[in-house]
Scaffold this motif. Sequence first.
Motif, PDB file in Angstrom:
ATOM      1  N   ARG A  16       0.836  -1.217   0.000  1.00  0.00           N
ATOM      2  CA  ARG A  16       0.000   0.000   0.000  1.00  0.00           C
ATOM      3  C   ARG A  16       0.858   1.249   0.000  1.00  0.00           C
ATOM      4  O   ARG A  16       0.559   2.222  -0.675  1.00  0.00           O
ATOM      5  CB  ARG A  16      -0.933  -0.001   1.217  1.00  0.00           C
ATOM      6  N   CYS A  17       1.970   1.231   0.736  1.00  0.00           N
ATOM      7  CA  CYS A  17       2.871   2.389   0.756  1.00  0.00           C
ATOM      8  C   CYS A  17       3.494   2.609  -0.619  1.00  0.00           C
ATOM      9  O   CYS A  17       3.588   3.743  -1.098  1.00  0.00           O
ATOM     10  CB  CYS A  17       3.963   2.216   1.793  1.00  0.00           C
ATOM     11  N   ARG A  18       3.915   1.527  -1.267  1.00  0.00           N
ATOM     12  CA  ARG A  18       4.491   1.651  -2.611  1.00  0.00           C
ATOM     13  C   ARG A  18       3.457   2.199  -3.587  1.00  0.00           C
ATOM     14  O   ARG A  18       3.762   3.048  -4.410  1.00  0.00           O
ATOM     15  CB  ARG A  18       5.004   0.293  -3.092  1.00  0.00           C
ATOM     16  N   GLN A  19       2.232   1.670  -3.497  1.00  0.00           N
ATOM     17  CA  GLN A  19       1.171   2.161  -4.383  1.00  0.00           C
ATOM     18  C   GLN A  19       0.892   3.641  -4.144  1.00  0.00           C
ATOM     19  O   GLN A  19       0.683   4.404  -5.085  1.00  0.00           O
ATOM     20  CB  GLN A  19      -0.102   1.340  -4.185  1.00  0.00           C
ATOM     21  N   ALA A  20       0.909   4.047  -2.900  1.00  0.00           N
ATOM     22  CA  ALA A  20       0.674   5.455  -2.575  1.00  0.00           C
ATOM     23  C   ALA A  20       1.798   6.327  -3.131  1.00  0.00           C
ATOM     24  O   ALA A  20       1.548   7.413  -3.655  1.00  0.00           O
ATOM     25  CB  ALA A  20       0.550   5.637  -1.064  1.00  0.00           C
ATOM     26  N   LEU A  21       3.046   5.848  -3.034  1.00  0.00           N
ATOM     27  CA  LEU A  21       4.171   6.607  -3.577  1.00  0.00           C
ATOM     28  C   LEU A  21       4.090   6.714  -5.098  1.00  0.00           C
ATOM     29  O   LEU A  21       4.336   7.781  -5.669  1.00  0.00           O
ATOM     30  CB  LEU A  21       5.494   5.968  -3.173  1.00  0.00           C
ATOM     31  N   VAL A  22       3.724   5.627  -5.759  1.00  0.00           N
ATOM     32  CA  VAL A  22       3.586   5.648  -7.216  1.00  0.00           C
ATOM     33  C   VAL A  22       2.472   6.603  -7.618  1.00  0.00           C
ATOM     34  O   VAL A  22       2.620   7.408  -8.543  1.00  0.00           O
ATOM     35  CB  VAL A  22       3.325   4.220  -7.755  1.00  0.00           C
ATOM     36  N   THR A  23       1.348   6.533  -6.909  1.00  0.00           N
ATOM     37  CA  THR A  23       0.234   7.427  -7.206  1.00  0.00           C
ATOM     38  C   THR A  23       0.622   8.881  -6.985  1.00  0.00           C
ATOM     39  O   THR A  23       0.326   9.752  -7.809  1.00  0.00           O
ATOM     40  CB  THR A  23      -0.980   7.070  -6.325  1.00  0.00           C
ATOM     41  N   SER A  25       3.641  10.176  -7.138  1.00  0.00           N
ATOM     42  CA  SER A  25       4.589  10.616  -8.165  1.00  0.00           C
ATOM     43  C   SER A  25       3.888  10.842  -9.492  1.00  0.00           C
ATOM     44  O   SER A  25       4.220  11.766 -10.234  1.00  0.00           O
ATOM     45  CB  SER A  25       5.728   9.605  -8.319  1.00  0.00           C
ATOM     46  N   ARG A  26       2.892  10.021  -9.810  1.00  0.00           N
ATOM     47  CA  ARG A  26       2.112  10.225 -11.044  1.00  0.00           C
ATOM     48  C   ARG A  26       1.318  11.529 -10.970  1.00  0.00           C
ATOM     49  O   ARG A  26       1.228  12.250 -11.949  1.00  0.00           O
ATOM     50  CB  ARG A  26       1.172   9.055 -11.285  1.00  0.00           C
ATOM     51  N   MET A  27       0.769  11.805  -9.808  1.00  0.00           N
ATOM     52  CA  MET A  27       0.013  13.047  -9.642  1.00  0.00           C
ATOM     53  C   MET A  27       0.938  14.253  -9.765  1.00  0.00           C
ATOM     54  O   MET A  27       0.578  15.266 -10.370  1.00  0.00           O
ATOM     55  CB  MET A  27      -0.714  13.054  -8.307  1.00  0.00           C
ATOM     56  N   ALA A  28       2.137  14.156  -9.216  1.00  0.00           N
ATOM     57  CA  ALA A  28       3.100  15.258  -9.318  1.00  0.00           C
ATOM     58  C   ALA A  28       3.513  15.482 -10.766  1.00  0.00           C
ATOM     59  O   ALA A  28       3.620  16.622 -11.224  1.00  0.00           O
ATOM     60  CB  ALA A  28       4.321  14.970  -8.450  1.00  0.00           C
ATOM     61  N   ALA A  29       3.720  14.390 -11.510  1.00  0.00           N
ATOM     62  CA  ALA A  29       4.085  14.517 -12.922  1.00  0.00           C
ATOM     63  C   ALA A  29       2.950  15.152 -13.719  1.00  0.00           C
ATOM     64  O   ALA A  29       3.181  15.999 -14.585  1.00  0.00           O
ATOM     65  CB  ALA A  29       4.441  13.146 -13.493  1.00  0.00           C
ATOM     66  N   ALA A  30       1.724  14.754 -13.421  1.00  0.00           N
ATOM     67  CA  ALA A  30       0.573  15.339 -14.110  1.00  0.00           C
ATOM     68  C   ALA A  30       0.433  16.823 -13.777  1.00  0.00           C
ATOM     69  O   ALA A  30       0.117  17.639 -14.647  1.00  0.00           O
ATOM     70  CB  ALA A  30      -0.702  14.589 -13.736  1.00  0.00           C
ATOM     71  N   ALA A  31       0.684  17.184 -12.531  1.00  0.00           N
ATOM     72  CA  ALA A  31       0.608  18.589 -12.134  1.00  0.00           C
ATOM     73  C   ALA A  31       1.682  19.414 -12.844  1.00  0.00           C
ATOM     74  O   ALA A  31       1.420  20.538 -13.276  1.00  0.00           O
ATOM     75  CB  ALA A  31       0.754  18.723 -10.623  1.00  0.00           C
ATOM     76  N   GLN A  32       2.883  18.851 -12.969  1.00  0.00           N
ATOM     77  CA  GLN A  32       3.945  19.564 -13.677  1.00  0.00           C
ATOM     78  C   GLN A  32       3.586  19.738 -15.146  1.00  0.00           C
ATOM     79  O   GLN A  32       3.836  20.778 -15.738  1.00  0.00           O
ATOM     80  CB  GLN A  32       5.275  18.816 -13.542  1.00  0.00           C
ATOM     81  N   GLN A  33       2.987  18.709 -15.748  1.00  0.00           N
ATOM     82  CA  GLN A  33       2.579  18.782 -17.150  1.00  0.00           C
ATOM     83  C   GLN A  33       1.501  19.860 -17.324  1.00  0.00           C
ATOM     84  O   GLN A  33       1.556  20.636 -18.258  1.00  0.00           O
ATOM     85  CB  GLN A  33       2.061  17.427 -17.633  1.00  0.00           C
ATOM     86  N   GLN A  34       0.535  19.904 -16.415  1.00  0.00           N
ATOM     87  CA  GLN A  34      -0.523  20.909 -16.498  1.00  0.00           C
ATOM     88  C   GLN A  34       0.055  22.308 -16.298  1.00  0.00           C
ATOM     89  O   GLN A  34      -0.364  23.253 -16.955  1.00  0.00           O
ATOM     90  CB  GLN A  34      -1.602  20.628 -15.466  1.00  0.00           C
ATOM     91  N   ASP A  35       1.034  22.445 -15.405  1.00  0.00           N
ATOM     92  CA  ASP A  35       1.672  23.735 -15.180  1.00  0.00           C
ATOM     93  C   ASP A  35       2.395  24.196 -16.445  1.00  0.00           C
ATOM     94  O   ASP A  35       2.322  25.364 -16.823  1.00  0.00           O
ATOM     95  CB  ASP A  35       2.635  23.648 -14.003  1.00  0.00           C
TER      96      ASP A  35
END
Length: 102
Positions: A16-23, A25-35
């Motif tokens: 669950r911790c690994r899944q949360a970290l992956v999620t 990091s994906r959200m951060a990448a999406a936020a950077q792309q939107q920015d």
Amino acid sequence: LKSPLQAAAARHRTTRCRQALVTASRMAAAAQQQDFVARVVGAASQGAVGAFVAATLSAVTEPIVNNVLVNRVPLAQAIRELDGAKVKAFLQTTLSTNFIKF
């Protein structure tokens, strides 16, 4: 020593911790792309506004300046002789040219 149930619970927490970290990091990448996209769109819109303002100024002032320089008329007379139809026609030319520049 851990019981098999405790070991399974620990593996589940780790997963669950690994899944949360992956999620995250994906959200951060999406936020950077939107920015990045927001910055590009913002810069493009600023360029379009700048091109429109410059084209409008050119469409009004260049016929006046040309009339003063070519026909040697006073500035007041050149302003009086300014025709809206000529400005509109010249605006179409200056808009396309300025959109290419900006």
